[in-house]
Design an enzyme around this catalytic site. Sequence first.
Site, PDB file in Angstrom:
ATOM      1  N   GLY A 120      59.267 -46.076 -35.277  1.00 17.24           N
ATOM      2  CA  GLY A 120      59.716 -45.408 -36.501  1.00 17.24           C
ATOM      3  C   GLY A 120      61.235 -45.403 -36.582  1.00 17.24           C
ATOM      4  N   SER A 193      65.005 -34.395 -40.388  1.00 12.90           N
ATOM      5  CA  SER A 193      64.640 -35.639 -39.709  1.00 12.90           C
ATOM      6  C   SER A 193      65.886 -36.466 -39.459  1.00 12.90           C
ATOM      7  CB  SER A 193      63.657 -36.439 -40.575  1.00 12.90           C
ATOM      8  OG  SER A 193      63.648 -37.793 -40.162  1.00 12.90           O
ATOM      9  N   ASP A 346      59.749 -33.939 -30.214  1.00 10.78           N
ATOM     10  CA  ASP A 346      58.967 -34.885 -29.391  1.00 10.78           C
ATOM     11  C   ASP A 346      58.399 -34.220 -28.138  1.00 10.78           C
ATOM     12  OD1 ASP A 346      59.483 -36.881 -31.207  1.00 10.78           O
ATOM     13  OD2 ASP A 346      61.164 -37.713 -30.083  1.00 10.78           O
ATOM     14  N   ARG A 419      53.565 -40.148 -25.990  1.00 12.09           N
ATOM     15  CA  ARG A 419      53.866 -38.766 -25.576  1.00 12.09           C
ATOM     16  C   ARG A 419      52.583 -37.978 -25.278  1.00 12.09           C
ATOM     17  NH1 ARG A 419      58.984 -39.089 -25.251  1.00 12.09           N
ATOM     18  NH2 ARG A 419      60.195 -40.132 -26.849  1.00 12.09           N
TER      19      ARG A 419
HETATM   20  C1  S3P Z   1      64.265 -39.860 -33.590  1.00 12.73           C
HETATM   21  C2  S3P Z   1      64.055 -38.789 -34.401  1.00 12.73           C
HETATM   22  C3  S3P Z   1      62.809 -38.013 -34.413  1.00 12.73           C
HETATM   23  C4  S3P Z   1      61.967 -38.290 -33.188  1.00 12.73           C
HETATM   24  C5  S3P Z   1      61.895 -39.732 -32.847  1.00 12.73           C
HETATM   25  C6  S3P Z   1      63.273 -40.302 -32.612  1.00 12.73           C
HETATM   26  C7  S3P Z   1      65.548 -40.589 -33.710  1.00 12.73           C
HETATM   27  O1  S3P Z   1      62.077 -38.336 -35.574  1.00 12.73           O
HETATM   28  O2  S3P Z   1      60.672 -37.763 -33.367  1.00 12.73           O
HETATM   29  O3  S3P Z   1      61.123 -39.929 -31.676  1.00 12.73           O
HETATM   30  O4  S3P Z   1      65.900 -41.345 -32.786  1.00 12.73           O
HETATM   31  O5  S3P Z   1      66.236 -40.402 -34.712  1.00 12.73           O
HETATM   32  P1  S3P Z   1      62.381 -37.586 -36.953  1.00 12.73           P
HETATM   33  O6  S3P Z   1      63.822 -37.715 -37.166  1.00 12.73           O
HETATM   34  O7  S3P Z   1      61.628 -38.297 -38.030  1.00 12.73           O
HETATM   35  O8  S3P Z   1      61.899 -36.183 -36.745  1.00 12.73           O
END
Ligand code: S3P
Length: 455
Positions: A120, A193, A346, A419
């Site tokens: 993501g 986020s 996380d 996780r």
């Molecule tokens: C992350 C942000 C988080 C986290 C992901 C890594 C990042 O997601 O859950 O594992 O590196 O910016 P969100 O920003 O969508 O909450």
Amino acid sequence: MRDSSRLIRPAGRPLTGEITVPGDKSISHRAVMFGSIARGTTRIRNFLMGADCLSTIACFRRLGVEIDVEAAAGQVTVHGNGLRGLQGPKGLQGAGSLHGGPQRAGVLPGTAVLDTGNSGTTTRLISGILAGQDFPSLLSGDTSLNTRPMKRIMDPLSRMGARIHSVNGNGCAPLAIEPGQLHGIQYTTKVASAQVKSSILLAGLYADSSTSVTEPALSRNHTELMLKGFGADVSSIIKEDGTATASIAPCRELYAQDIIVPGDISSAAYFIAAALLVSGSSLLIKNVGINPTRAGFLSVCRSMGGDITLLNERQAGGEPSADLLVRHSSLHGVTIEGGLIPTLIDELPMAAVLAAFAEGTTVIRDAAELKVKESDRIATVTANLRAMGCDVTPTDDGMVVRGGSPLHGAVLDSYMDHRIAMSFAVAGLAAGGETRIRHANCVDISFPGFYNYFN
Ligand code: S3P
């Protein structure tokens, strides 16, 4: 996929000694991304060689960036192309085997076709960068990634002038991005986020006026800290009500940096929890990143009665780190909510497992984001806890865990979520009898070698 199941037996003896955990995933991703669009050579030490970060490297290589990887040494060298130097392919790009992506024949010549795997972070952050390029691109990931919500970045990027759409019209990847002139916006997000914030800030580098993002609570701020190091004009304000605004000015060029990545607190969390749970343990976890926007798990463990001492606190590249001495502790239930949630988003599966072994009730709320992670973590955590005999109730935005009764080993699924696999490996150490975790190899996403550490 082959079922790589793992058998976990109760610890049987205390956890003692010293360990170091792999480099931080969020910081590793950003170091490659920002190094790729900077001028000069960025050298990254203690880079996380997990599958997600390797997806980021593969994407930028495909965009014409030369990146050297010395896996055994944990070093990555990025020969940056400059802010406007990424390259689309010449002629029809071979899409390879994009999971769930459109057929190669449907891809316009000159489109950069990128496989973001399970990541993501890669997908959302790179979208902000690609929105500012002068060639079209098509992003797609694995089956899980292609069900995760992307409207949260499509909406603000579109408002900035990007032409970005979901190929299947479902608000998910595959995403098609076409060139367009970007304009600065003042955007307010409903969710805290860092991926959304970072995507917008990265697009803001290419905009014609400044851009700001306001979120309901401060999410991890690695982008702001690192971009500042690369020479971007970034500023942040947190208001008394907890809302946080990050702003960025349009940029001519970023400049290469040397980055030392601290150990990942999200990976350390499994060993913090294991040491807290296993009787007689005293474990030193060295060189862990303790950026306050990431360290909520430490506060929660401490408020549950966990004995954690920070030693040798230091700073590198604006990121604080420390060695953590963790001793076995009797834990009690707590409420985890509000602005704390983004700082341990996380680690909530691990916190829920700790809660199952703690006396009394733990309430996790304001955490609906758990539903849109690598699995629906409200559903997967509660299913696995129940299978181990825990009294837990899922809610719309979290769960209620009534802890303190002994848990028994069980056959559990990781649901292909790294996780979940690691949190329940720890649960298996502290439960009675044997636990089997199915599809256990997904840990390679963020923690290659996890089971070796564990053994
Ligand atoms: C992350 C942000 C988080 C986290 C992901 C890594 C990042 O997601 O859950 O594992 O590196 O910016 P969100 O920003 O969508 O909450």
